[in-house]
Design an enzyme around this catalytic site. Structure first.
Site, PDB file in Angstrom:
ATOM      1  CG  HIS A  39       2.433   0.908   0.923  1.00  0.00           C
ATOM      2  ND1 HIS A  39       3.565   2.066   0.743  1.00  0.00           N
ATOM      3  CD2 HIS A  39       1.314   1.691   1.093  1.00  0.00           C
ATOM      4  CE1 HIS A  39       2.185   2.986   0.980  1.00  0.00           C
ATOM      5  NE2 HIS A  39       1.097   2.575   1.071  1.00  0.00           N
ATOM      6  CB  SER A  60      -1.774   3.754   0.178  1.00  0.00           C
ATOM      7  OG  SER A  60      -1.151   4.101   1.597  1.00  0.00           O
ATOM      8  CG  ASP A  87       6.722   1.551  -0.031  1.00  0.00           C
ATOM      9  OD1 ASP A  87       6.443   1.898   1.092  1.00  0.00           O
ATOM     10  OD2 ASP A  87       5.821   1.422  -0.330  1.00  0.00           O
TER      11      ASP A  87
END
Length: 429
Positions: free
Chosen positions: A395, A151, A392
């Site tokens: 990312h 990702s 998160d």
């Protein structure tokens, strides 16, 4: 921006032209001239838009030529430096780019602190220019750029698409096996191949196995398209940190955090090394065996910044980069070391074939210094309310620090192209 400049030009003309006319023309004519200007304003013709040369099979990037006395820039270590303030706005934002993943569109999701947008990476040894989308597109004329991995690869390609879309809109095209975008202006394709282990594997899930199943010596499906790739950017690491069972030669080699399965826990450093080595060897053999080289870049590990455990309400709420020297964590540094070593090992093997370029895009330190650049709670739209708030801290917000990865990628591509041009020039004489 062109329209804004035109308005400014007209305003400047209207202010200065009467003064000029007062000097150059007879006084009795001045009232007539001024009335004419009021009812029929004068405007400068706008500059014609830059025309892109139609790509052809012989198109080459517009880079300095060795035949004209230019030399390639001295290689720079982009991995060491510091983050410095930059007053310029990002090239794109959450509303101008349509390809931003919702969970990384931090400002649109309600993040009010925007100071994280106004920093740039300054290497100690050289200058890192701002990303130039036209140059990048020229470098991929008639080519296929493939991002392969997890990702974070997706995060980087979404940053790149936003940067490039400021000058040329990509079109999403159907392709079995990847997410692909096409830039008709340059006959260039950019693809994302989802492959979190690079080699063949099955990810753990709530509905499937509770641990990853990874075959360290088997090619993943994406490898069948290697023959059509001109530049490959590999991204791997994060999925090796969760419970896994590793296979080699069809037999269990060992596992990671797999209590109750009866296998030997071998950690993940060795399996990660084996997977990356097998991947690089496969690329070299597939491309080199056909006499068709490829540029390969391994993007090093991107550290996370959880204060606490990621699955136990860990957060990342810092609003500034680390301004003093902060040592990269032991695990993060070891993963980076493995990746750097395997790139060097692959270079030795690649010497058997021509036309290969293998490099490491070393972003570990510069990423570690940016605890403020993650979505945090703003992975969801206005997240604060009743119940658990997931953060998160892996990312990166878009726009954000990850855009610097693509600035360095562009500089590496320019250097690769220049070196290749010099090799071709010397071999032709």
């Amino acid at each position: 921006m062109r329209g804004a400049n035109s308005i400014k030009d007209q305003s400047l003309i209207k202010r200065l032209l009467p003064c000029t006319l007062h000097i150059l023309l007879p006084i009795p004519l001045l009232p007539i001239i001024l009335l004419s200007l009021y009812f029929y304003p004068f405007s400068l013709p706008s500059s014609p838009p830059t025309k892109l040369s139609p790509p052809s099979s012989t198109s080459t990037p517009l880079l300095p030529s060795a035949e004209k006395g230019y030399v390639c820039d001295t290689p720079c270590d982009y991995s060491n430096g510091r983050w410095v303030r930059d007053k310029r706005d990002p090239l794109y934002n959450g509303t101008t780019c349509a390809t931003i993943k919702e969970s990384q569109n931090c400002i649109i999701n309600g993040r009010q602190d925007s100071s994280y947008l106004y920093w740039r990476w300054k290497p100690n040894q050289c200058h890192l220019p701002r990303f130039e989308p036209n140059t990048f597109l020229q470098l991929i004329v008639n080519k296929h750029l493939a991002f392969v991995g997890d990702s974070l690869a997706r995060n980087q390609i979404e940053s790149l698409l936003c940067l490039l879309s400021t000058v040329s809109a990509p079109k999403r095209v159907h392709h079995k096996g990847s997410r692909r975008w096409y830039f008709a202006s340059h006959n260039a394709s950019v693809s994302l191949y989802w492959s979190p282990f690079l080699v063949q594997g099955v990810q753990r899930s709530n509905t499937g196995p509770l641990h990853n199943i990874v075959h360290l010596d088997r090619n993943e499906k994406w490898a069948k398209d290697v023959h059509e790739m001109d530049l490959i950017v590999l991204s791997v690491g994060n999925w090796f940190l969760v419970p896994s069972v590793f296979y080699e030669g069809g037999k269990v080699l060992g596992c990671l955090n797999c209590e109750g399965l009866g296998y030997t826990d071998i950690g993940f450093y060795g399996p990660l090394r084996k997977a990356l080595r097998a991947t690089l060897s496969s690329i070299i053999e597939k491309k080199g065996g056909k006499g068709n080289g490829v540029n390969v870049i391994v993007r090093t590990f991107s550290p996370s910044h959880f204060d606490g455990d990621w699955d136990k309400e860990g957060t990342c709420s810092k609003t500034r980069p680390y301004m003093k020297e902060m040592k990269v964590g032991e695990v993060d540094e070891e993963i980076r070391r493995i990746e750097m070593e395997e790139v060097e090992n692959a270079k030795v093997k690649a010497k058997e074939f021509g036309g290969f370029s293998l490099e490491a895009l070393d972003v570990t330190k510069l990423s570690w210094l940016r605890p403020d650049g993650h979505p945090g709670a703003y992975m969801n739209h206005f997240p604060f309310g009743p119940g658990h708030v997931q953060n998160d801290c892996v990312h990166w917000c878009l726009p954000g620090p990850i855009d610097s990865w693509n600035e360095i990628l562009l500089e590496m591509m320019k250097s690769q192209e220049c070196r290749l041009s010099l090799v071709n020039l010397s071999s032709s004489h």
